[in-house]
Design a protein around this motif. Structure first.
Motif, short mmCIF file in Angstrom:
data_model
loop_
_atom_site.label_atom_id
_atom_site.label_comp_id
_atom_site.label_asym_id
_atom_site.label_seq_id
_atom_site.Cartn_x
_atom_site.Cartn_y
_atom_site.Cartn_z
N VAL A 153 1.29 -1.26 -0.02
CA VAL A 153 -0.24 0.06 -0.10
C VAL A 153 1.05 0.92 -0.12
CG1 VAL A 153 -1.74 1.26 1.39
CG2 VAL A 153 -2.33 -0.78 1.37
N VAL A 154 1.04 1.93 -1.18
CA VAL A 154 1.41 3.46 -0.53
C VAL A 154 0.42 4.11 -0.82
CG1 VAL A 154 2.86 4.89 -2.38
CG2 VAL A 154 3.51 3.09 -3.09
N THR A 155 1.17 5.23 0.01
CA THR A 155 -0.42 6.04 1.06
C THR A 155 0.67 7.72 0.10
OG1 THR A 155 -0.06 6.35 3.11
CG2 THR A 155 -1.37 4.85 2.29
N LEU A 156 -0.65 8.58 -0.41
CA LEU A 156 -0.08 10.22 -0.40
C LEU A 156 -0.38 11.05 -0.09
CD1 LEU A 156 0.07 9.90 -3.96
CD2 LEU A 156 1.94 8.97 -2.27
N PHE A 202 4.00 8.34 1.56
CA PHE A 202 4.72 9.55 0.94
C PHE A 202 3.83 10.74 1.66
CE2 PHE A 202 5.83 6.95 -1.97
CZ PHE A 202 6.86 7.48 -2.55
N TRP A 203 4.34 11.64 2.49
CA TRP A 203 4.24 13.01 3.22
C TRP A 203 4.58 14.48 2.99
CZ3 TRP A 203 6.60 15.46 7.58
CH2 TRP A 203 8.29 15.02 7.74
N SER A 204 3.99 15.21 2.77
CA SER A 204 5.11 16.41 2.13
C SER A 204 4.81 17.57 3.39
CB SER A 204 4.33 16.61 0.59
OG SER A 204 4.40 18.01 0.80
N THR A 215 1.52 13.45 10.55
CA THR A 215 -0.14 13.39 10.37
C THR A 215 -0.36 12.21 9.04
OG1 THR A 215 -1.76 13.10 10.88
CG2 THR A 215 -1.68 14.53 9.69
N ALA A 216 0.89 12.48 8.17
CA ALA A 216 0.45 11.71 7.27
C ALA A 216 1.77 10.54 7.14
CB ALA A 216 0.82 12.64 5.67
N ARG A 229 9.82 11.46 3.05
CA ARG A 229 9.37 13.06 3.32
C ARG A 229 9.68 13.74 1.56
NH1 ARG A 229 13.76 15.68 5.57
NH2 ARG A 229 13.97 16.80 4.11
N VAL A 230 8.16 14.55 1.36
CA VAL A 230 8.53 15.33 0.03
C VAL A 230 8.31 16.12 0.05
CG1 VAL A 230 7.14 15.52 -2.19
CG2 VAL A 230 7.12 13.68 -0.88
N ASP A 231 9.16 17.38 -0.18
CA ASP A 231 9.46 18.63 0.57
C ASP A 231 8.90 19.64 -0.40
OD1 ASP A 231 12.80 18.90 1.18
OD2 ASP A 231 11.11 18.51 2.50
N GLY A 232 8.15 20.55 -0.40
CA GLY A 232 7.69 21.80 -1.54
C GLY A 232 6.20 20.99 -2.36
#
Length: 268
Positions: A153-156, A202-204, A215-216, A229-232
């Protein structure tokens, strides 16, 4: 999961502008995704048994699950990216915004997964969920025995610990179930010692729908989970960002995920 390409951080204001542009483009595409997707035709001729995938070589089907008040049209670019890189069985499932209980959406997902497995000859599938879609997928896997059918499971931008954003929208039952104090969030915090599914979240840092942004992330001692972690990149842009798509492809290709959390900065 291997190191993702280093991504240049996008200033928060620019991330907001990009999110607005994504919203405008998505509103134009939205009507194309209202109808439920028709299953792809079987590869075998009528009356012939469907060919079974080669164990360890054929990629499992990928099922895409949209977020709250959305539909499958949000995945147009991600689906194209997966197709171009060798994923031939990619489908999207719509669930109604009138759904009053996340658990019912998880049951719908379970029925669709069973049908997809029967139709394709695969025993397991991968699921990519955006926002609420990721929470539905996790609930199905963790609380409804879906780990027998779902490999990854991949969550965005999914509120794994609940989000405090937009309290005025809490009149909708699905929004209430995404709050930190909801019964659904409490259920997902319960022990899950035998869960076989691996998770990549994936959380930004620029996600304004997740409050707080972290929380993601998945923080559960029993789950094999990795947090990326995704920036921006804003909340709406996560399913259409090219660097995130590359990270999703890598997550679906990887054989294992770490049991302990670690953050990897992904960049466009």
């Amino acid at each position: 999961m291997g190191a993702l390409p280093v991504l240049r951080a996008i200033p928060p204001l620019r991330a907001t502008v990009v999110d607005v542009a994504v919203l405008a483009a998505h509103l134009l595409l939205y009507p194309t995704g209202i109808a439920q997707e028709r299953p792809a035709p079987a590869p075998a001729a009528a009356g012939s048994p469907a060919p079974l995938p080669t164990e360890g070589r054929a990629r499992p089907p990928v099922l895409l699950l949209h977020g709250f008040i959305d539909n499958r049209s949000v995945f147009v670019l991600l689906r194209r990216s997966l197709h171009r890189h060798g994923w031939h069985q990619v489908e999207a499932l719509n669930y109604s915004p009138l759904t009053g209980d996340l658990r019912r959406a998880a049951e719908l997902l379970g029925r669709h997964v069973e049908e997809l497995c029967a139709r394709t000859g695969h025993h397991r599938v991968d699921v990519v969920g955006h926002s609420l879609g990721g929470l539905i997928a996790r609930y199905y896997v963790q609380r409804r025995g879906g780990d027998a059918r779902v490999r990854t499971v991949v969550t965005l931008g999914t509120p794994h610990s609940g989000t405090r954003v937009a309290p005025l929208m809490s009149a909708h039952p699905l929004v209430r179930q995404m709050r930190p104090d909801s019964e659904v969030i409490a259920e997902l915090a319960l022990p899950a010692p035998h869960c076989r599914t691996r998770f990549v979240a994936f959380w930004s840092t620029a996600d304004q729908v997740m409050a707080p942004a972290r929380t993601a992330r998945i923080a559960h001692p029993d789950l094999r989970a990795e947090n990326v972690r995704v920036d921006g990149v804003g909340h709406l842009a996560l399913p259409v960002n090219s660097a995130v798509a590359a990270g999703i492809r890598e997550a679906l290709t990887a054989a294992h995920a770490t049991r302990t959390d670690r953050d990897v900065t992904a960049v466009a």
